[in-house]
Design a protein around this motif. Structure first.
Motif, PDB file in Angstrom:
ATOM      1  N   ASP A 144      -4.524   0.101  -3.695  1.00 16.98           N
ATOM      2  CA  ASP A 144      -5.489   0.907  -4.401  1.00 16.98           C
ATOM      3  C   ASP A 144      -5.719   0.672  -5.844  1.00 16.98           C
ATOM      4  O   ASP A 144      -6.685   1.448  -6.405  1.00 16.98           O
ATOM      5  CB  ASP A 144      -4.873   2.352  -4.101  1.00 16.98           C
ATOM      6  CG  ASP A 144      -4.993   2.927  -2.733  1.00 16.98           C
ATOM      7  OD1 ASP A 144      -6.028   3.321  -2.298  1.00 16.98           O
ATOM      8  OD2 ASP A 144      -4.002   2.670  -2.009  1.00 16.98           O
ATOM      9  N   ALA A 184       0.812  -1.126  -0.021  1.00 14.28           N
ATOM     10  CA  ALA A 184       0.070   0.071  -0.081  1.00 14.28           C
ATOM     11  C   ALA A 184       1.014   1.116   0.001  1.00 14.28           C
ATOM     12  O   ALA A 184       1.337   1.666   1.117  1.00 14.28           O
ATOM     13  CB  ALA A 184      -0.904   0.149   1.110  1.00 14.28           C
ATOM     14  N   GLN A 243       0.369   4.464  -1.515  1.00 15.42           N
ATOM     15  CA  GLN A 243      -0.081   5.573  -1.704  1.00 15.42           C
ATOM     16  C   GLN A 243       0.234   6.248  -0.544  1.00 15.42           C
ATOM     17  O   GLN A 243       0.033   5.782   0.715  1.00 15.42           O
ATOM     18  CB  GLN A 243      -1.592   5.528  -2.148  1.00 15.42           C
ATOM     19  CG  GLN A 243      -1.815   4.831  -3.233  1.00 15.42           C
ATOM     20  CD  GLN A 243      -1.249   5.396  -4.563  1.00 15.42           C
ATOM     21  OE1 GLN A 243      -1.166   6.629  -4.814  1.00 15.42           O
ATOM     22  NE2 GLN A 243      -0.592   4.728  -5.521  1.00 15.42           N
ATOM     23  N   SER A 300      -7.814  -3.527  -5.148  1.00 13.09           N
ATOM     24  CA  SER A 300      -8.342  -4.146  -3.447  1.00 13.09           C
ATOM     25  C   SER A 300      -9.276  -5.512  -3.816  1.00 13.09           C
ATOM     26  O   SER A 300      -9.339  -6.194  -2.919  1.00 13.09           O
ATOM     27  CB  SER A 300      -9.414  -3.106  -3.394  1.00 13.09           C
ATOM     28  OG  SER A 300     -10.181  -2.791  -4.139  1.00 13.09           O
ATOM     29  N   PRO A 339      -3.128  -1.781   8.724  1.00  6.10           N
ATOM     30  CA  PRO A 339      -3.697  -1.049   7.805  1.00  6.10           C
ATOM     31  C   PRO A 339      -5.037  -0.943   7.909  1.00  6.10           C
ATOM     32  O   PRO A 339      -5.855  -0.022   7.515  1.00  6.10           O
ATOM     33  CB  PRO A 339      -3.287  -1.462   6.305  1.00  6.10           C
ATOM     34  CG  PRO A 339      -3.025  -3.153   6.374  1.00  6.10           C
ATOM     35  CD  PRO A 339      -2.400  -2.896   8.057  1.00  6.10           C
ATOM     36  N   HIS A 368      -1.624   8.623   1.157  1.00  5.58           N
ATOM     37  CA  HIS A 368      -2.602   8.714   2.171  1.00  5.58           C
ATOM     38  C   HIS A 368      -2.866   7.309   2.903  1.00  5.58           C
ATOM     39  O   HIS A 368      -3.473   7.487   4.058  1.00  5.58           O
ATOM     40  CB  HIS A 368      -4.037   8.900   1.664  1.00  5.58           C
ATOM     41  CG  HIS A 368      -4.404   7.721   0.654  1.00  5.58           C
ATOM     42  ND1 HIS A 368      -4.141   7.869  -0.677  1.00  5.58           N
ATOM     43  CD2 HIS A 368      -5.330   6.767   0.928  1.00  5.58           C
ATOM     44  CE1 HIS A 368      -4.928   6.596  -1.255  1.00  5.58           C
ATOM     45  NE2 HIS A 368      -5.451   6.183  -0.168  1.00  5.58           N
ATOM     46  N   ARG A 369      -2.143   6.170   2.431  1.00  7.62           N
ATOM     47  CA  ARG A 369      -2.167   5.286   3.371  1.00  7.62           C
ATOM     48  C   ARG A 369      -1.029   5.160   4.501  1.00  7.62           C
ATOM     49  O   ARG A 369      -1.123   4.372   5.515  1.00  7.62           O
ATOM     50  CB  ARG A 369      -1.761   3.826   2.594  1.00  7.62           C
ATOM     51  CG  ARG A 369      -2.734   3.732   1.398  1.00  7.62           C
ATOM     52  CD  ARG A 369      -4.076   3.162   2.065  1.00  7.62           C
ATOM     53  NE  ARG A 369      -5.232   2.991   1.098  1.00  7.62           N
ATOM     54  CZ  ARG A 369      -6.384   2.826   1.061  1.00  7.62           C
ATOM     55  NH1 ARG A 369      -6.751   2.784   2.498  1.00  7.62           N
ATOM     56  NH2 ARG A 369      -7.178   2.737   0.388  1.00  7.62           N
ATOM     57  N   CYS A 383       1.891   4.124   5.183  1.00  7.15           N
ATOM     58  CA  CYS A 383       2.794   2.912   5.324  1.00  7.15           C
ATOM     59  C   CYS A 383       4.188   3.163   5.098  1.00  7.15           C
ATOM     60  O   CYS A 383       4.653   2.840   3.898  1.00  7.15           O
ATOM     61  CB  CYS A 383       1.980   1.806   4.540  1.00  7.15           C
ATOM     62  SG  CYS A 383       2.681   0.213   4.942  1.00  7.15           S
TER      63      CYS A 383
END
Length: 342
Positions: A129, A87, A89, A132, A256, A91-92, A94
């Protein structure tokens, strides 16, 4: 007589019909497996050609749900796949995923640009993203995760990489890949000049300080300076820094699905980088407390200052030793002892 001849001819015709039908059936049975095999080989060849084309552009092939179902899950396949589910991106949030991705890129590039490169194994990634549905298909709720998909059969338990135990260093991943596929990958990292530059800078600073104080180098013979240096070295080595250097574990782990960040690994067989920093800090605090107690007992100071030093030393030893025991209990489940903090 004419009737008999007609009956004989009819029987002969039926026999010839049966014989002709049997021959046609045999030809069909012989032709059909060969045709199916040829169709299978053509399909495999098309898949391999497409995978080689993608690999020539990117060492780690990016996959979505459609690509995953067609080139990984759907047979036939004569190549293995090593896939990182991640993940990436922003906004994740991570951070571990980004670190693992860098090591995975090193592994894939080392294989792609080696002289031993073949179509026996390919490396790919599936971002949450972008795929999924793949995460749902695999019943996966954490990232990053590395899974090997053999060219025959379904992945076994050993085909899932033990990230929390082995870390995500490219060298560790290469050993796991060799275990699962018999493909030996020699890791080649891009040159990193940060270490030599930092070492050169430190030597220059030390040399400059020694030159500025060339007429007064008594600090080099100070017992306190050497004792402090030895103590720092001991704390660094006993906190697990060498294990981090060898295994390359993540700094921390973020779930997550819940967003909860873990700084202490729940197993005695592994650790996070943040965990070693915490242990280093706690050990340093306990050591500082012991030093203060020694100073309070042997130092030349007034009674009030001696009491304050003694109380501060006891506080540091008791509180931080209790925290160390609580970390030990969290990693070694069933450990019966605790002190102040359970």
């Amino acid at each position: 007589t004419g009737v008999k001849r007609v009956l004989v001819c009819a029987r002969c015709n039926r026999m010839w019909d049966k014989l002709l039908f049997s021959l046609l059936f045999l030809l069909f049975c012989c032709h059909e497996p060969g045709h199916a095999q040829k169709k299978k080989e053509t399909l495999v060849s098309e898949k391999v050609s497409q995978m080689m084309e993608w690999a020539s552009k990117r060492s780690v092939i990016r996959m979505n749900g459609d690509k995953f179902r067609r080139f990984v899950k759907a047979p036939p396949r004569n190549y293995s796949m090593v896939i990182m589910f991640t993940a990436l991106q922003p906004h994740r949030q991570c951070g571990v995923c980004r670190q693992a991705d860098e090591e995975f890129q090193v592994l894939a590039n080392s294989w792609r640009y080696s002289s031993a490169f073949t179509n026996k194994v390919f490396f790919a990634s599936v971002d949450f993203d972008e795929g999924s549905d793949v995460f749902q298909m695999m019943n996966m709720n954490s990232a990053p995760t590395f899974i090997h998909f053999p060219f025959k059969g379904k992945p076994r338990k050993s085909d899932t990489y033990e990230l929390q135990v082995r870390g995500f260093a490219a060298e560790q991943l290469a050993r796991w890949v060799a275990d699962r596929t018999d493909v030996q990958i020699r890791i080649i990292r891009p040159p990193n000049y940060a270490g030599p530059l930092l070492l050169g800078f430190m030597l220059a600073v030390i040399g400059g300080l020694a030159y500025l104080r060339r007429n007064n180098l008594e600090f080099l013979f100070s017992k306190n300076v050497w004792a402090f240096s030895a103590l720092c070295f001991t704390l660094i080595m006993t906190s697990g820094q060498m294990w981090n250097h060898i295994r390359g574990p993540p700094y921390a782990h973020k779930n997550p699905s819940t967003g909860q960040v873990s700084y202490i690994h729940g197993s005695s067989q592994a650790q996070f980088v943040a965990e070693t920093h915490i242990v280093l800090l706690f050990n340093g605090a306990v050591t500082a407390g012991m030093v203060l107690l020694c100073e309070a007992a042997t130092g030349d100071m007034d009674v009030g200052k001696r009491k304050m030093t003694c109380v501060a030393g006891i506080f540091l030893v008791v509180v931080f030793f209790s925290w160390l025991l609580s970390i030990f209990r969290a990693k070694y489940h069933g450990y019966p002892y605790s002190f102040l903090i359970s």
